[in-house]
Design a protein around this motif. Structure first.
Motif, short mmCIF file in Angstrom:
data_model
loop_
_atom_site.label_atom_id
_atom_site.label_comp_id
_atom_site.label_asym_id
_atom_site.label_seq_id
_atom_site.Cartn_x
_atom_site.Cartn_y
_atom_site.Cartn_z
N ASP A 69 44.62 32.95 39.06
CA ASP A 69 45.59 32.63 40.24
C ASP A 69 46.41 33.73 40.68
O ASP A 69 46.36 33.92 41.95
N LEU A 70 46.82 34.81 39.79
CA LEU A 70 47.40 35.97 40.43
C LEU A 70 46.37 36.74 41.00
O LEU A 70 46.94 37.35 42.23
N ALA A 71 45.10 37.01 40.53
CA ALA A 71 44.16 38.01 41.11
C ALA A 71 43.76 37.69 42.58
O ALA A 71 43.81 38.15 43.66
N GLU A 72 43.73 35.97 42.53
CA GLU A 72 43.32 35.24 43.87
C GLU A 72 44.27 35.57 44.83
O GLU A 72 43.90 35.89 45.91
N ARG A 73 45.43 35.57 44.46
CA ARG A 73 46.66 35.49 45.42
C ARG A 73 46.78 36.83 46.06
O ARG A 73 46.98 37.16 47.40
N LEU A 75 44.43 39.49 46.00
CA LEU A 75 43.33 39.73 46.96
C LEU A 75 43.20 38.96 47.89
O LEU A 75 42.75 39.59 48.99
N THR A 76 43.71 37.69 48.31
CA THR A 76 43.55 37.09 49.33
C THR A 76 44.63 37.76 50.41
O THR A 76 44.40 37.96 51.60
N GLU A 77 45.79 38.26 49.82
CA GLU A 77 46.90 38.60 50.91
C GLU A 77 46.52 40.08 51.10
O GLU A 77 46.97 40.66 52.34
N ALA A 78 46.29 40.90 50.29
CA ALA A 78 46.04 42.42 50.28
C ALA A 78 44.57 42.88 50.72
O ALA A 78 44.28 43.82 51.34
N GLY A 79 43.59 42.05 50.11
CA GLY A 79 42.15 42.44 50.34
C GLY A 79 41.63 43.38 49.52
O GLY A 79 40.50 43.15 49.32
N ARG A 80 42.46 43.82 48.66
CA ARG A 80 41.98 44.88 47.54
C ARG A 80 43.12 45.03 46.54
O ARG A 80 44.48 44.88 46.82
N VAL A 81 42.70 45.59 45.61
CA VAL A 81 43.56 46.22 44.72
C VAL A 81 43.01 47.51 44.09
O VAL A 81 42.06 47.72 43.52
N ASP A 82 43.86 48.65 44.37
CA ASP A 82 43.42 50.25 44.10
C ASP A 82 44.07 50.64 42.72
O ASP A 82 43.33 51.48 42.05
N VAL A 83 44.96 50.09 42.46
CA VAL A 83 45.65 50.38 41.13
C VAL A 83 46.24 49.04 40.39
O VAL A 83 47.10 48.29 40.97
N LEU A 84 45.81 48.80 39.35
CA LEU A 84 46.24 47.74 38.24
C LEU A 84 46.83 48.13 37.08
O LEU A 84 46.21 49.18 36.38
N VAL A 85 48.18 47.90 37.06
CA VAL A 85 48.85 48.44 35.77
C VAL A 85 49.10 47.01 34.87
O VAL A 85 49.84 46.19 35.31
N LEU A 118 42.00 40.00 34.37
CA LEU A 118 42.85 40.69 35.83
C LEU A 118 41.72 41.78 36.09
O LEU A 118 41.39 41.98 37.20
N THR A 119 41.45 42.40 35.01
CA THR A 119 40.36 43.71 35.38
C THR A 119 39.25 43.30 35.87
O THR A 119 38.69 44.09 36.68
N ARG A 120 38.66 42.35 35.26
CA ARG A 120 37.55 41.74 35.86
C ARG A 120 37.32 41.21 36.93
O ARG A 120 36.57 41.37 37.87
N ALA A 121 38.57 40.64 37.60
CA ALA A 121 38.87 40.32 38.91
C ALA A 121 38.76 41.35 39.86
O ALA A 121 38.22 41.13 41.12
N VAL A 122 39.42 42.42 39.64
CA VAL A 122 39.80 43.32 40.41
C VAL A 122 38.57 44.67 40.51
O VAL A 122 38.43 45.35 41.54
N LEU A 123 37.76 44.57 39.52
CA LEU A 123 37.09 45.79 39.24
C LEU A 123 35.69 45.65 40.21
O LEU A 123 35.15 46.80 40.70
N PRO A 124 35.29 44.55 40.71
CA PRO A 124 34.25 44.66 41.66
C PRO A 124 34.61 45.31 42.93
O PRO A 124 33.75 46.03 43.49
#
Length: 253
Positions: A69-73, A75-85, A118-124
């Protein structure tokens, strides 16, 4: 962070309402990033997001769909994640037999499963763009093991090996994978785990220093940052002289 500027970068920080997560959110925003802060404390998270011009996302990463749910929210709003902490985590101090099955499951979900998902969600997206930064807040407990913190130590050891494996997997694709390996950070972690920190050494360091160590290492392309740096010594002794390390550990705790 020093003189680093990351204008236009989108960052997601978990456990962003306090401690290392809050410090990372402030530092990333100060360097020009658009920051999404995730956590369970709605009041503190929203207040910090308002101060830094970020976006607060309230949720529980121990829930089965929490990470998705967090990743989808984001990625939907920003379209990308460049940095994940990946900072969110919890501890528990006491004999293993004193932990209930639900307590063990929640700790594994928050400390290990959620960062993996979360890593799997933003890595592609990072791989497609040929750049990205993945940060993991580990612990010296994951490198050495700590008495009466078996589950916590196990989750942090798993997180460390996951980060190392991911670093091999993404080599040559512009992805930086960095782990912070701190000893003691001055946060509410020890209150929440049920036992205060009572050792004289190593001394607790401020959350701002821990966050800066992680972010500086991330944007310098380094795989890890020990805090304090001398922690590399007991880790090296354990790796090369395990019997000696265990003898010393039994004596000094």
């Amino acid at each position: 962070m020093g003189a680093f500027r990351i204008d236009g970068v989108t960052a997601l920080v978990t456990g962003g309402s306090s401690g290392i997560g809050a410090a990372a959110a402030r530092q990333l925003a100060g360097a020009g990033a658009t920051v999404f802060l995730a956590g369970r404390d709605a009041t503190r998270l929203t207040e910090l997001a308002d101060r830094i011009g970020g976006t607060a996302i309230i949720g529980d990463l121990t829930e089965p769909a929490g990470a998705a749910d967090l990743a989808e929210r984001v990625l939907t709003e920003a379209g990308r994640v460049d940095v994940l902490v990946n900072n969110a985590g919890q501890g528990w101090a006491g004999p293993l037999t004193g932990m209930t099955e639900p307590e063990i499951a929640r700790m594994v979900a928050l400390n290990l499963t959620a960062p993996i998902l979360l890593t799997r969600a933003v890595l592609p997206g990072m791989l497609a763009r040929g750049r990205g930064h993945l940060g993991f807040v580990g612990s010296i407990a994951g490198r050495l093991g700590v008495r009466e913190e078996a589950v916590y130590s196990g989750t942090k050891a798993g997180l460390s090996v996951f980060a190392d494996s991911l670093r091999h997997e993404t080599a040559g694709h512009g992805i930086v994978v960095t782990e912070l390996v701190p000893a003691v950070v001055d946060t509410a972690f020890f209150v929440r785990r049920g036992r205060p920190y009572d050792r004289r050494s190593p001394r607790p360091v401020p959350a701002e220093r821990a966050s800066a160590a992680l972010l500086t290492a991330m944007f310098a392309g380094r795989p890890e940052a020990y805090l304090p740096n001398w922690l590399r010594l007991p880790v090296a002794i354990r790796s090369t002289l395990p019997h000696t390390y265990r003898t010393l550990s039994r004596r000094w705790g």
